[in-house]
Design an enzyme around this catalytic site. Structure first.
Site, PDB file in Angstrom:
ATOM      1  N   HIS A  72      68.472  54.397  27.641  1.00 27.74           N
ATOM      2  CA  HIS A  72      70.103  53.820  27.316  1.00 27.74           C
ATOM      3  C   HIS A  72      70.748  54.163  26.332  1.00 27.74           C
ATOM      4  O   HIS A  72      70.295  53.643  25.444  1.00 27.74           O
ATOM      5  CB  HIS A  72      69.991  52.300  28.070  1.00 27.74           C
ATOM      6  CG  HIS A  72      69.652  52.008  29.491  1.00 27.74           C
ATOM      7  ND1 HIS A  72      70.071  50.730  29.923  1.00 27.74           N
ATOM      8  CD2 HIS A  72      69.231  52.520  30.333  1.00 27.74           C
ATOM      9  CE1 HIS A  72      69.917  50.862  31.275  1.00 27.74           C
ATOM     10  NE2 HIS A  72      69.201  52.007  31.507  1.00 27.74           N
ATOM     11  N   TYR A 200      76.446  42.510  30.074  1.00 24.14           N
ATOM     12  CA  TYR A 200      76.702  41.427  29.446  1.00 24.14           C
ATOM     13  C   TYR A 200      77.879  40.803  29.722  1.00 24.14           C
ATOM     14  O   TYR A 200      78.922  41.347  29.297  1.00 24.14           O
ATOM     15  CB  TYR A 200      76.377  41.505  28.038  1.00 24.14           C
ATOM     16  CG  TYR A 200      75.045  41.661  27.582  1.00 24.14           C
ATOM     17  CD1 TYR A 200      74.752  43.209  27.330  1.00 24.14           C
ATOM     18  CD2 TYR A 200      73.877  40.824  27.309  1.00 24.14           C
ATOM     19  CE1 TYR A 200      73.664  43.564  26.845  1.00 24.14           C
ATOM     20  CE2 TYR A 200      72.584  41.266  26.809  1.00 24.14           C
ATOM     21  CZ  TYR A 200      72.404  42.671  26.590  1.00 24.14           C
ATOM     22  OH  TYR A 200      71.015  42.945  26.223  1.00 24.14           O
ATOM     23  N   PRO A 292      66.803  35.102  24.263  1.00 26.08           N
ATOM     24  CA  PRO A 292      66.501  36.404  24.886  1.00 26.08           C
ATOM     25  C   PRO A 292      67.911  37.443  25.034  1.00 26.08           C
ATOM     26  O   PRO A 292      67.741  38.665  25.411  1.00 26.08           O
ATOM     27  CB  PRO A 292      66.188  36.158  26.072  1.00 26.08           C
ATOM     28  CG  PRO A 292      66.894  34.779  26.336  1.00 26.08           C
ATOM     29  CD  PRO A 292      66.707  34.102  25.224  1.00 26.08           C
ATOM     30  N   LYS A 296      65.306  40.746  21.537  1.00 22.26           N
ATOM     31  CA  LYS A 296      64.598  40.788  20.397  1.00 22.26           C
ATOM     32  C   LYS A 296      63.154  40.360  20.335  1.00 22.26           C
ATOM     33  O   LYS A 296      62.437  40.893  19.379  1.00 22.26           O
ATOM     34  CB  LYS A 296      65.235  40.213  19.230  1.00 22.26           C
ATOM     35  CG  LYS A 296      66.774  41.032  18.940  1.00 22.26           C
ATOM     36  CD  LYS A 296      66.491  42.375  18.427  1.00 22.26           C
ATOM     37  CE  LYS A 296      67.923  43.288  18.270  1.00 22.26           C
ATOM     38  NZ  LYS A 296      67.971  44.654  18.642  1.00 22.26           N
ATOM     39  N   TYR A 383      71.621  45.952  17.619  1.00 25.16           N
ATOM     40  CA  TYR A 383      70.750  46.335  19.069  1.00 25.16           C
ATOM     41  C   TYR A 383      69.969  47.097  19.125  1.00 25.16           C
ATOM     42  O   TYR A 383      68.807  46.840  19.799  1.00 25.16           O
ATOM     43  CB  TYR A 383      72.108  46.533  19.910  1.00 25.16           C
ATOM     44  CG  TYR A 383      71.644  46.126  21.365  1.00 25.16           C
ATOM     45  CD1 TYR A 383      71.106  47.044  22.374  1.00 25.16           C
ATOM     46  CD2 TYR A 383      71.816  45.012  22.122  1.00 25.16           C
ATOM     47  CE1 TYR A 383      70.682  46.923  23.499  1.00 25.16           C
ATOM     48  CE2 TYR A 383      71.414  44.862  23.219  1.00 25.16           C
ATOM     49  CZ  TYR A 383      71.039  45.651  23.943  1.00 25.16           C
ATOM     50  OH  TYR A 383      70.501  45.479  25.371  1.00 25.16           O
TER      51      TYR A 383
HETATM   52  C1  PHB Z   1      65.897  41.763  30.689  1.00 19.78           C
HETATM   53  O1  PHB Z   1      65.702  42.963  31.092  1.00 19.78           O
HETATM   54  O2  PHB Z   1      64.853  41.001  31.023  1.00 19.78           O
HETATM   55  C2  PHB Z   1      66.704  41.563  29.423  1.00 19.78           C
HETATM   56  C3  PHB Z   1      67.548  42.702  28.973  1.00 19.78           C
HETATM   57  C4  PHB Z   1      68.248  42.376  27.908  1.00 19.78           C
HETATM   58  C5  PHB Z   1      68.314  41.176  27.292  1.00 19.78           C
HETATM   59  C6  PHB Z   1      67.415  40.022  27.716  1.00 19.78           C
HETATM   60  C7  PHB Z   1      66.785  40.373  28.872  1.00 19.78           C
HETATM   61  O3  PHB Z   1      69.272  41.065  26.290  1.00 19.78           O
END
Ligand code: PHB
Ligand code: APR
Length: 390
Positions: A72, A200, A292, A296, A383
Site C-alpha cells: 500500500h 481511518y 492499535p 505498530k 507510519y
Molecule cells: C488491521 O488490519 O487489523 C489494522 C490495520 C491498521 C491499523 C490497525 C489494525 O492501524
C-alpha cells in the site's frame, strides 16, 4: 537441558528471534505455554513496515508475504464529510504491506518446523530464574514431567501477561501506562474491502477503520464503549453502524456478510523500563503495548527482536556492545512509536470528556494536516516506520 538462548513465548517475537538466531547458528529453545493452534488462532493486526518486511526476508520467511501481501502506497483519512489521502510513497519513498499477523506467525512456525528447531508447546508452570547470575534458567512441566532449561540468556517474548516481566523485582522496573476510555469492536468477514487502501475515520459517532487481509477478506473496526458486550452486537447492527461512520459513497458501496470473527479490544499504551534485567531481555508485548491505531505492535516487536538478535550474535562473536545497549536502543524507538500511536489515537477517536473544544482541536489538526505537506510528511514518516537505532 542446556542451550545458549532460552526464549519464552512462541508468538511473533519469540519465533522471529528464533529464526534470526537459527540463521546465525546460535543454539536456542522456545518454551510456549499454549498449543500451536491456540497461538495461530489469535486474530491481530496486519500492516507491516518496510523494516519488518526486511527482517522477515533476512530470517528467510518472506516468500509468501511477497506473494500474497498487499503493498500500500497510501491510506485515507476521513472526517467532517471530507476525505484526504496520505500518499506515503510520494512523501517518504516507502510503502507498507498489508499481511495479517496470523500469516506472519504461520510462516515463522512453518519455517521453524522445516529447519527442525525445538519448540516446547503446552508447557505448564513456566518459571524463570537466575537471570541475576551467570546461569539463568527456565523451568516448566510438560507431560507431567518437571523440566529445567539452563542457558546463557533468557529472551522474554511472552507477551503482556507473561511470566518474564512479572518475575522482575519491583524495585528494578518502572512502568508507564495510559488506558483509553474506549475500545475497538472489530469484525473479520469474507467480503471484498470497501476500498483498495485503508480508511481511518473520525466521525461524530466515533472512530472507524476499514482494513483488509486480502482482496476477498475485510477487517473493520468501530470505536465502542468499554462496557459494551460483543454479544450485544449483531452483524447487522455492526454493518449499520459502520455505514453511519463511512463517507456516504463508501457506505453505498460497502459489501456486508456474516462475520467470521467479532471481538472488542481495549486500547492501552504501556512501556516498561528498562528492557534488560541482568541476563533476562524483554521484547515485544512483554515490554510494551501500543493502541492499535498506528498498527505498530508487530512492527515494534520485530525491531526489538532485530536489536536483540544482533546483540546475541555480537556477544558470541566477542563483543557485548549490542546486548549492553539493547534496552536504550530499543526504548528510543519504542517511545517514538508510542508517541505516534498515542497522537493518532488522540486525533481520530471521540473523547466525550474533552467536550466541544476537544473536538474542534481535532478538526483543526486534521484540517492543518490535510493542507500541510510538512505535517503529512511527519505522519507518513512515522507510519511507514522509523529506522532501527544502532
Ligand atoms: C488491521 O488490519 O487489523 C489494522 C490495520 C491498521 C491499523 C490497525 C489494525 O492501524
Ligand atoms: N510461558 C510460556 N509462554 C507464554 C507465557 C508463559 N508464562 N505467557 C504467555 N506466553 C506466550 C503466549 O501464549 C503467546 O503465544 O507468549 C506468546 C506471546 O505472544 P504475543 O502476545 O503475540 O506477543 P509478541 O510475540 O511480543 O507479539 C507482539 O502481538 O499483540 C500483538 O500487537 C501485538 O503485534 C504485536 C504482537
Amino acid at each position: 537441558m542446556r542451550t545458549q538462548v532460552a526464549i519464552v513465548g512462541a508468538g511473533p517475537s519469540g519465533l522471529l528471534l528464533g529464526a534470526l538466531l537459527h540463521k546465525a547458528g546460535i543454539d536456542h529453545v522456545i518454551v510456549e505455554q499454549r498449543s500451536p493452534d491456540y497461538v495461530l488462532g489469535r486474530i491481530r493486526a496486519g500492516v507491516l513496515e518496510q523494516v519488518a518486511v526486511d527482517l522477515l526476508d533476512e530470517a528467510g520467511v518472506g516468500a509468501r508475504l511477497h506473494a500474497e501481501g498487499l503493498p500500500h502506497d497510501g491510506f485515507d483519512l476521513c472526517f467532517d464529510g471530507r476525505r484526504h489521502r496520505i500518499d506515503l510513497h510520494a512523501l517518504t519513498g516507502k510503502r507498507v504491506v498489508v499481511y495479517g499477523q496470523t500469516e506472519v506467525t504461520r510462516d515463522l512456525m512453518d519455517h521453524r518446523a522445516a529447519v527442525g528447531r525445538t519448540t516446547v508447546y503446552d508447557a505448564d508452570n513456566v518459571a524463570v530464574g537466575g537471570f541475576d547470575t551467570a546461569r539463568p534458567f527456565v523451568t516448566f512441566r510438560q507431560g507431567g514431567v518437571e523440566q529445567r532449561l539452563e542457558a546463557d540468556f533468557i529472551a522474554g517474548c511472552d507477551g503482556f501477561h507473561g511470566v518474564c516481566r512479572a518475575s522482575v523485582p519491583g524495585s528494578a522496573i518502572q512502568t508507564f501506562e495510559k488506558v483509553y476510555p474506549f475500545g475497538w469492536l472489530g469484525v473479520l468477514a469474507d467480503v471484498p474491502p470497501v476500498s483498495h487502501e485503508l480508511i481511518y475515520g473520525n466521525s461524530d459517532r466515533g472512530f472507524m477503520l476499514a482494513s483488509m487481509r486480502s482482496k476477498t477478506r475485510s477487517r473493520y473496526y468501530v470505536q465502542c464503549r468499554l462496557d459494551e458486550k460483543v454479544e450485544a452486537w449483531s452483524d447487522d447492527a455492526f454493518w449499520d453502524e459502520l455505514k453511519r461512520r463511512l463517507p456516504a459513497a463508501d457506505a453505498e458501496r460497502l459489501v456486508t456478510g456474516p462475520s467470521i470473527e467479532k471481538s472488542i479490544a481495549p486500547l492501552r499504551s504501556f512501556v516498561t523500563e528498562p528492557m534488560r534485567f541482568g541476563r533476562l531481555f524483554l521484547a515485544g508485548d512483554a515490554a510494551h503495548i501500543v493502541p492499535p491505531t498506528g498498527a505498530k505492535g508487530l512492527n515494534l516487536a520485530a525491531s526489538d527482536v532485530a536489536l536483540l538478535a544482533r546483540g546475541f550474535i555480537e556477544h558470541y562473536a566477542g563483543s557485548n556492545e549490542g546486548i549492553d545497549r539493547y534496552s536504550e536502543r530499543a526504548l528510543s524507538r519504542v517511545w517514538k512509536a508510542e508517541r505516534f500511536s498515542w497522537w493518532f489515537t488522540s486525533l481520530m477517536h471521540q473523547f466525550p470528556e474533552t467536550g466541544g473544544f476537544g473536538a474542534k482541536m481535532q478538526l483543526a489538526e486534521l484540517d492543518y494536516l490535510c493542507g500541510s505537506v510538512a505535517a503529512q510528511t511527519v505522519m507518513a514518516e512515522n507510519y511507514v516506520g522509523l529506522p532501527i537505532p544502532g
